[in-house]
Design a protein around this motif. Structure first.
Motif, PDB file in Angstrom:
ATOM      1  N   PRO A  58       0.801  -1.225   0.000  1.00 40.77           N
ATOM      2  CA  PRO A  58       0.000   0.000   0.000  1.00 40.77           C
ATOM      3  C   PRO A  58       0.836   1.279   0.000  1.00 40.77           C
ATOM      4  O   PRO A  58       0.468   2.269  -0.641  1.00 40.77           O
ATOM      5  N   ARG A  59       1.946   1.269   0.734  1.00 39.73           N
ATOM      6  CA  ARG A  59       2.777   2.478   0.773  1.00 39.73           C
ATOM      7  C   ARG A  59       3.373   2.786  -0.593  1.00 39.73           C
ATOM      8  O   ARG A  59       3.433   3.949  -1.009  1.00 39.73           O
ATOM      9  N   ALA A  60       3.822   1.727  -1.293  1.00 42.42           N
ATOM     10  CA  ALA A  60       4.357   1.938  -2.637  1.00 42.42           C
ATOM     11  C   ALA A  60       3.259   2.425  -3.573  1.00 42.42           C
ATOM     12  O   ALA A  60       3.497   3.284  -4.440  1.00 42.42           O
ATOM     13  N   ALA A  61       2.040   1.890  -3.423  1.00 43.98           N
ATOM     14  CA  ALA A  61       0.922   2.339  -4.255  1.00 43.98           C
ATOM     15  C   ALA A  61       0.611   3.805  -3.979  1.00 43.98           C
ATOM     16  O   ALA A  61       0.347   4.589  -4.909  1.00 43.98           O
ATOM     17  N   LEU A  62       0.638   4.210  -2.711  1.00 41.93           N
ATOM     18  CA  LEU A  62       0.403   5.619  -2.374  1.00 41.93           C
ATOM     19  C   LEU A  62       1.466   6.511  -2.990  1.00 41.93           C
ATOM     20  O   LEU A  62       1.155   7.596  -3.524  1.00 41.93           O
ATOM     21  N   ALA A  63       2.729   6.050  -2.972  1.00 42.75           N
ATOM     22  CA  ALA A  63       3.812   6.851  -3.549  1.00 42.75           C
ATOM     23  C   ALA A  63       3.636   7.025  -5.049  1.00 42.75           C
ATOM     24  O   ALA A  63       3.778   8.143  -5.583  1.00 42.75           O
ATOM     25  N   TRP A  64       3.309   5.934  -5.774  1.00 45.60           N
ATOM     26  CA  TRP A  64       3.194   6.070  -7.223  1.00 45.60           C
ATOM     27  C   TRP A  64       1.958   6.881  -7.617  1.00 45.60           C
ATOM     28  O   TRP A  64       1.994   7.659  -8.573  1.00 45.60           O
ATOM     29  N   LEU A  65       0.861   6.732  -6.890  1.00 46.63           N
ATOM     30  CA  LEU A  65      -0.335   7.511  -7.220  1.00 46.63           C
ATOM     31  C   LEU A  65      -0.134   8.998  -6.913  1.00 46.63           C
ATOM     32  O   LEU A  65      -0.595   9.867  -7.680  1.00 46.63           O
ATOM     33  N   THR A  66       0.561   9.276  -5.820  1.00 44.93           N
ATOM     34  CA  THR A  66       0.865  10.677  -5.510  1.00 44.93           C
ATOM     35  C   THR A  66       1.761  11.284  -6.582  1.00 44.93           C
ATOM     36  O   THR A  66       1.535  12.420  -7.048  1.00 44.93           O
ATOM     37  N   THR A  67       2.767  10.516  -7.003  1.00 45.94           N
ATOM     38  CA  THR A  67       3.653  10.992  -8.080  1.00 45.94           C
ATOM     39  C   THR A  67       2.867  11.215  -9.360  1.00 45.94           C
ATOM     40  O   THR A  67       3.073  12.216 -10.079  1.00 45.94           O
ATOM     41  N   GLY A  68       1.933  10.300  -9.659  1.00 41.40           N
ATOM     42  CA  GLY A  68       1.131  10.446 -10.865  1.00 41.40           C
ATOM     43  C   GLY A  68       0.255  11.686 -10.825  1.00 41.40           C
ATOM     44  O   GLY A  68       0.118  12.398 -11.838  1.00 41.40           O
ATOM     45  N   VAL A  69      -0.355  11.958  -9.663  1.00 34.50           N
ATOM     46  CA  VAL A  69      -1.215  13.143  -9.535  1.00 34.50           C
ATOM     47  C   VAL A  69      -0.398  14.419  -9.708  1.00 34.50           C
ATOM     48  O   VAL A  69      -0.815  15.382 -10.393  1.00 34.50           O
ATOM     49  N   VAL A  70       0.787  14.459  -9.083  1.00 34.78           N
ATOM     50  CA  VAL A  70       1.660  15.642  -9.238  1.00 34.78           C
ATOM     51  C   VAL A  70       2.078  15.808 -10.695  1.00 34.78           C
ATOM     52  O   VAL A  70       2.085  16.932 -11.241  1.00 34.78           O
ATOM     53  N   ALA A  71       2.410  14.693 -11.362  1.00 35.80           N
ATOM     54  CA  ALA A  71       2.799  14.754 -12.767  1.00 35.80           C
ATOM     55  C   ALA A  71       1.633  15.212 -13.640  1.00 35.80           C
ATOM     56  O   ALA A  71       1.828  15.932 -14.633  1.00 35.80           O
ATOM     57  N   SER A  72       0.398  14.823 -13.289  1.00 44.60           N
ATOM     58  CA  SER A  72      -0.779  15.254 -14.058  1.00 44.60           C
ATOM     59  C   SER A  72      -0.967  16.768 -13.958  1.00 44.60           C
ATOM     60  O   SER A  72      -1.229  17.447 -14.961  1.00 44.60           O
ATOM     61  N   ALA A  73      -0.826  17.304 -12.736  1.00 49.80           N
ATOM     62  CA  ALA A  73      -0.950  18.755 -12.564  1.00 49.80           C
ATOM     63  C   ALA A  73       0.168  19.487 -13.305  1.00 49.80           C
ATOM     64  O   ALA A  73      -0.066  20.531 -13.942  1.00 49.80           O
ATOM     65  N   ALA A  74       1.397  18.938 -13.243  1.00 51.13           N
ATOM     66  CA  ALA A  74       2.519  19.564 -13.960  1.00 51.13           C
ATOM     67  C   ALA A  74       2.280  19.524 -15.464  1.00 51.13           C
ATOM     68  O   ALA A  74       2.617  20.487 -16.190  1.00 51.13           O
ATOM     69  N   LEU A  75       1.694  18.437 -15.975  1.00 56.39           N
ATOM     70  CA  LEU A  75       1.413  18.341 -17.416  1.00 56.39           C
ATOM     71  C   LEU A  75       0.402  19.397 -17.843  1.00 56.39           C
ATOM     72  O   LEU A  75       0.528  19.997 -18.920  1.00 56.39           O
ATOM     73  N   LEU A  76      -0.596  19.650 -16.990  1.00 56.74           N
ATOM     74  CA  LEU A  76      -1.577  20.692 -17.307  1.00 56.74           C
ATOM     75  C   LEU A  76      -0.909  22.072 -17.385  1.00 56.74           C
ATOM     76  O   LEU A  76      -1.299  22.932 -18.177  1.00 56.74           O
ATOM     77  N   GLU A  77       0.140  22.261 -16.572  1.00 55.86           N
ATOM     78  CA  GLU A  77       0.800  23.581 -16.543  1.00 55.86           C
ATOM     79  C   GLU A  77       1.719  23.799 -17.734  1.00 55.86           C
ATOM     80  O   GLU A  77       1.717  24.880 -18.335  1.00 55.86           O
ATOM     81  N   VAL A  78       2.499  22.765 -18.116  1.00 59.99           N
ATOM     82  CA  VAL A  78       3.507  22.988 -19.162  1.00 59.99           C
ATOM     83  C   VAL A  78       2.945  22.818 -20.573  1.00 59.99           C
ATOM     84  O   VAL A  78       3.565  23.256 -21.537  1.00 59.99           O
ATOM     85  N   SER A  79       1.778  22.171 -20.690  1.00 54.64           N
ATOM     86  CA  SER A  79       1.226  21.961 -22.027  1.00 54.64           C
ATOM     87  C   SER A  79       0.326  23.127 -22.415  1.00 54.64           C
ATOM     88  O   SER A  79      -0.139  23.900 -21.568  1.00 54.64           O
ATOM     89  N   ASP A  80       0.056  23.216 -23.686  1.00 53.78           N
ATOM     90  CA  ASP A  80      -0.788  24.293 -24.196  1.00 53.78           C
ATOM     91  C   ASP A  80      -2.256  23.878 -24.312  1.00 53.78           C
ATOM     92  O   ASP A  80      -3.099  24.665 -24.735  1.00 53.78           O
ATOM     93  N   GLY A  81      -2.576  22.701 -23.985  1.00 50.04           N
ATOM     94  CA  GLY A  81      -3.966  22.254 -24.099  1.00 50.04           C
ATOM     95  C   GLY A  81      -4.008  20.749 -24.252  1.00 50.04           C
ATOM     96  O   GLY A  81      -3.024  20.039 -24.093  1.00 50.04           O
TER      97      GLY A  81
END
Length: 374
Positions: A58-81
């Motif tokens: 579970p801890r590893a799953a929490l780490a990868w999902l948290t990383t994925g959520v942060v990466a999703s927000a970063a993708l929204l910021e650096v992309s144009d749409g």
């Protein structure tokens, strides 16, 4: 069904990855384009990881999902749409399914805050299509994930209960088989072992008496051995009938059992004859066998009557013998006794009475009466 569900899940995952990859821009090998490619890879890997087995820590799953959520927000910021926000929606939903309640809600809150902040500060709070509240909505799929997890747990609980019930049924069936084997072994032992021991003893006595020349004693020992053989044959016939009660009708089996005991015409049937359930038939025959054995053992030479009464809600078996005309012996029996007969009747919700006859022409004899519902 399991293969179909697994294949469908993989198809959905690949579709979710394909849609953002096809329309998120810019894409390149340097600058923002390289950052977009790198974030697409991270998001895709995080989404593909949802197919890891449930035993994944579970801890590893929490780490990868948290990383994925942060990466999703970063993708929204650096992309144009494009539709990069799909990553956030599905990652949060999977967090609700895989993680326990508090970590899942924490991932959902993080996604809402990060994506909401990106839309507010980067896209603009008053954008005509995607407002900042759209970013906050990325945390909502956690509810669907939690509901899916609860449903899955309920299904697994039902399956475990069904498996436990099946194991219990198999154990019960095995216990019944072992009990039946023990009963058959006991009946065979009672019928054969005791009789054969007695026969062997008298034959050895006859052999020893031959040397003395006392033919009367030799003949007496021989006759006693022959008598035991006949008695053993009767007991064996009763046991065979008892073992075959599921395949033989009650009246035919009971008649054959009584005739083999030397009491032809002793059965009286009253009421409307009907087929009885197998357990009732089985116990009626077993009780009759024990009663006939007891009569032969304790009242040799006495008259015997057997009554079978079919009533509306019950079946009554009555075995009555007169006073013994000879010395009582220790003939072979089923080894069940009155206690065993009472237990058989009690299991079917009936009653059994047994005792001496104190009145009438059969005074000094014995009566067994079993009343079984059905």
């Amino acid at each position: 069904m399991l293969r179909y569900d697994t294949g469908l899940q993989w198809a959905v995952t690949l579709l979710i990855i394909a849609v953002p990859v096809s329309n998120v821009r810019p894409v390149g090998v340097s600058g923002r384009g390289l950052a977009v490619v790198a974030l697409l890879v991270v998001n895709s890997a995080a989404l593909l990881a949802r197919h890891l087995p449930p035993t994944f820590p579970p801890r590893a799953a929490l780490a990868w999902l948290t990383t994925g959520v942060v990466a999703s927000a970063a993708l929204l910021e650096v992309s144009d749409g494009g539709s990069g926000y799909l990553f956030a929606y599905f990652l949060v939903g999977h967090a609700g399914y895989r993680l326990s309640l508090k970590p899942a809600l924490a991932v959902a809150a993080l996604s809402s805050l990060l994506c909401g902040a990106v839309f507010y500060f980067y896209v603009g709070p008053d954008h005509q299509v995607l407002t900042w509240t759209f970013g906050l909505s990325t945390g909502i799929p956690v509810v669907a994930g939690i509901l899916g997890r609860s449903k899955q747990q309920a299904v697994e609980a039902k399956l475990q209960a069904a498996e436990s019930a099946e194991r219990a049924a198999r154990a019960e069936a095995r216990t019944a088989v072992l009990t039946e084997r023990s009963r058959i072994a006991r009946d065979v032992h009672d019928v054969l072992a005791h009789s054969l021991a007695g026969i062997n003893m008298h034959l050895e006595l006859a052999d020893a008496l031959i040397d003395t020349g006392d033919l009367e004693k030799v003949r007496a020992a021989h006759n006693r051995a022959q008598s035991l053989v006949k008695e053993s044959l009767k007991q064996a016939q009763w046991t065979v009938h008892a073992l075959r009660e599921d395949s033989l009708p009650l009246l035919e089996s009971l008649t054959a059992m009584i005739e083999s005991s030397g009491h032809r015409g002793a059965l009286t049937v009253t009421g409307t004859v009907r087929e009885l359930p197998a357990p009732v038939t089985q116990n009626v025959l077993r009780i009759a066998q024990e009663a006939l054995t007891n009569a032969a053992r304790h009242a040799p030479g006495a008259g015997l009557t057997v009554g079978l009464a079919f009533e509306e809600t019950s079946t009554t078996l009555t075995v009555r013998n007169g006073a013994p005309s000879g010395a009582a012996g220790a003939g072979a029996g089923s080894g069940m006794g009155l206690i065993g007969m009472r237990e058989r009747v009690a299991l079917l919700g009936g009653t059994l009475t047994a005792g001496p006859l104190t009145e009438g022409p059969e005074r000094g004899g014995w009566q067994v009466e079993a009343v079984i519902p059905g």
